[in-house]
Design an enzyme around this catalytic site. Structure first.
Site, PDB file in Angstrom:
ATOM      1  N   ILE A 139      12.186  -0.150  -0.395  1.00 19.04           N
ATOM      2  CA  ILE A 139      12.724  -0.734  -1.642  1.00 19.04           C
ATOM      3  C   ILE A 139      12.126  -0.096  -2.897  1.00 19.04           C
ATOM      4  O   ILE A 139      12.710  -0.218  -3.964  1.00 19.04           O
ATOM      5  CB  ILE A 139      12.527  -2.276  -1.774  1.00 19.04           C
ATOM      6  CG1 ILE A 139      11.188  -2.719  -1.261  1.00 19.04           C
ATOM      7  CG2 ILE A 139      13.673  -3.042  -1.212  1.00 19.04           C
ATOM      8  CD1 ILE A 139      10.852  -4.134  -1.719  1.00 19.04           C
ATOM      9  N   ASN A 190      -0.066   4.847   6.541  1.00 20.22           N
ATOM     10  CA  ASN A 190      -1.201   4.233   5.859  1.00 20.22           C
ATOM     11  C   ASN A 190      -1.882   3.286   6.838  1.00 20.22           C
ATOM     12  O   ASN A 190      -1.223   2.488   7.515  1.00 20.22           O
ATOM     13  CB  ASN A 190      -0.731   3.473   4.620  1.00 20.22           C
ATOM     14  CG  ASN A 190      -0.320   4.416   3.508  1.00 20.22           C
ATOM     15  OD1 ASN A 190      -0.911   5.478   3.345  1.00 20.22           O
ATOM     16  ND2 ASN A 190       0.709   4.056   2.767  1.00 20.22           N
ATOM     17  N   GLU A 193      -0.229  -1.885   2.531  1.00 23.83           N
ATOM     18  CA  GLU A 193       0.100  -3.223   2.008  1.00 23.83           C
ATOM     19  C   GLU A 193       0.610  -4.148   3.093  1.00 23.83           C
ATOM     20  O   GLU A 193       0.333  -5.348   3.066  1.00 23.83           O
ATOM     21  CB  GLU A 193       1.179  -3.109   0.923  1.00 23.83           C
ATOM     22  CG  GLU A 193       0.695  -2.484  -0.367  1.00 23.83           C
ATOM     23  CD  GLU A 193       1.848  -2.154  -1.298  1.00 23.83           C
ATOM     24  OE1 GLU A 193       2.981  -2.616  -1.066  1.00 23.83           O
ATOM     25  OE2 GLU A 193       1.598  -1.413  -2.261  1.00 23.83           O
ATOM     26  N   HIS A 201       4.048   0.965  10.483  1.00 25.17           N
ATOM     27  CA  HIS A 201       5.236   1.620   9.931  1.00 25.17           C
ATOM     28  C   HIS A 201       4.890   3.037   9.536  1.00 25.17           C
ATOM     29  O   HIS A 201       3.787   3.321   9.079  1.00 25.17           O
ATOM     30  CB  HIS A 201       5.781   0.858   8.724  1.00 25.17           C
ATOM     31  CG  HIS A 201       4.778   0.619   7.642  1.00 25.17           C
ATOM     32  ND1 HIS A 201       3.828  -0.384   7.722  1.00 25.17           N
ATOM     33  CD2 HIS A 201       4.546   1.259   6.471  1.00 25.17           C
ATOM     34  CE1 HIS A 201       3.083  -0.363   6.636  1.00 25.17           C
ATOM     35  NE2 HIS A 201       3.486   0.642   5.858  1.00 25.17           N
ATOM     36  N   HIS A 213       6.103   6.137   7.011  1.00 26.74           N
ATOM     37  CA  HIS A 213       6.916   6.510   5.856  1.00 26.74           C
ATOM     38  C   HIS A 213       7.464   7.910   6.116  1.00 26.74           C
ATOM     39  O   HIS A 213       6.677   8.824   6.417  1.00 26.74           O
ATOM     40  CB  HIS A 213       6.065   6.598   4.587  1.00 26.74           C
ATOM     41  CG  HIS A 213       5.434   5.311   4.145  1.00 26.74           C
ATOM     42  ND1 HIS A 213       5.904   4.574   3.076  1.00 26.74           N
ATOM     43  CD2 HIS A 213       4.358   4.637   4.618  1.00 26.74           C
ATOM     44  CE1 HIS A 213       5.136   3.504   2.902  1.00 26.74           C
ATOM     45  NE2 HIS A 213       4.184   3.522   3.827  1.00 26.74           N
TER      46      HIS A 213
HETATM   47  P1  AMP Z   1       2.296   0.480   2.935  1.00 25.41           P
HETATM   48  O1  AMP Z   1       1.627   0.562   1.602  1.00 25.41           O
HETATM   49  O2  AMP Z   1       2.093   1.712   3.777  1.00 25.41           O
HETATM   50  O3  AMP Z   1       1.951  -0.800   3.669  1.00 25.41           O
HETATM   51  O4  AMP Z   1       3.853   0.472   2.646  1.00 25.41           O
HETATM   52  C1  AMP Z   1       4.634  -0.672   2.578  1.00 25.41           C
HETATM   53  C2  AMP Z   1       5.977  -0.257   2.011  1.00 25.41           C
HETATM   54  O5  AMP Z   1       6.921  -1.278   2.283  1.00 25.41           O
HETATM   55  C3  AMP Z   1       5.984  -0.037   0.493  1.00 25.41           C
HETATM   56  O6  AMP Z   1       6.382   1.316   0.224  1.00 25.41           O
HETATM   57  C4  AMP Z   1       7.032  -1.052  -0.009  1.00 25.41           C
HETATM   58  O7  AMP Z   1       7.806  -0.530  -1.060  1.00 25.41           O
HETATM   59  C5  AMP Z   1       7.857  -1.305   1.239  1.00 25.41           C
HETATM   60  N1  AMP Z   1       8.523  -2.594   1.319  1.00 25.41           N
HETATM   61  C6  AMP Z   1       7.978  -3.833   1.148  1.00 25.41           C
HETATM   62  N2  AMP Z   1       8.899  -4.791   1.354  1.00 25.41           N
HETATM   63  C7  AMP Z   1      10.061  -4.151   1.678  1.00 25.41           C
HETATM   64  C8  AMP Z   1      11.395  -4.594   1.993  1.00 25.41           C
HETATM   65  N3  AMP Z   1      11.736  -5.896   2.028  1.00 25.41           N
HETATM   66  N4  AMP Z   1      12.348  -3.661   2.270  1.00 25.41           N
HETATM   67  C9  AMP Z   1      12.020  -2.335   2.232  1.00 25.41           C
HETATM   68  N5  AMP Z   1      10.790  -1.856   1.933  1.00 25.41           N
HETATM   69  C10 AMP Z   1       9.827  -2.754   1.654  1.00 25.41           C
END
Ligand code: AMP
Length: 117
Positions: A34, A91, A99, A104, A106
């Site tokens: 997002i 990450n 976060e 996951h 990227h």
């Molecule tokens: P990380 O910092 O590696 O945990 O990445 C988490 C990612 O999830 C971030 O890039 C957010 O922008 C993404 N994110 C969080 N909520 C959603 C959502 N509902 N749909 C798509 N991406 C999301």
């Protein structure tokens, strides 16, 4: 870290939060981030309930590990990244800025990415 099923990606897997799905199989689900940090920014989340890459590699079966990694490659094919390439980021833990505590990857692509890692 103990896995907590309240995280946003666990909710996405339970279809409690909608996403624009790109790909899904027994091991993984892929959708657009997002808050994109590149022209193409896709997340590939594992269907295993694990917090991060280390947790996954230490607690998943060989079948789950291979299935998830192959799913990531399938997504890069679907996105037509074979020629121009992509960056894969996992990450892991606080220093990385992770976060969401659910494994996951990227996939960042679609332009020349900065190389100052
Ligand atoms: P990380 O910092 O590696 O945990 O990445 C988490 C990612 O999830 C971030 O890039 C957010 O922008 C993404 N994110 C969080 N909520 C959603 C959502 N509902 N749909 C798509 N991406 C999301």
């Amino acid at each position: 870290m103990e896995y907590n099923a309240d995280n946003v990606f666990a909710k996405i897997l339970r279809a409690e939060i909608p996403t624009d799905k790109i790909y899904e199989d027994d091991y993984a689900l892929a959708f657009y981030d997002i808050h994109p940090k590149a022209k193409i920014h896709v997340l590939v989340i594992s269907k295993s309930m694990v917090t991060d890459f280390t947790d996954f590699m230490e607690h998943s079966s060989d079948e789950e590990a291979a299935g998830y990694m192959r799913a990531i490659v399938k997504v890069t094919h679907l996105l037509n990244l074979d020629k121009d390439g992509y960056r894969l980021v996992f990450n892991t833990g606080p220093d990385s800025g992770q976060e969401v505590p659910h494994l996951h990857a990227h996939i960042l692509a679609g332009e020349k990415l900065k190389t100052d890692l």
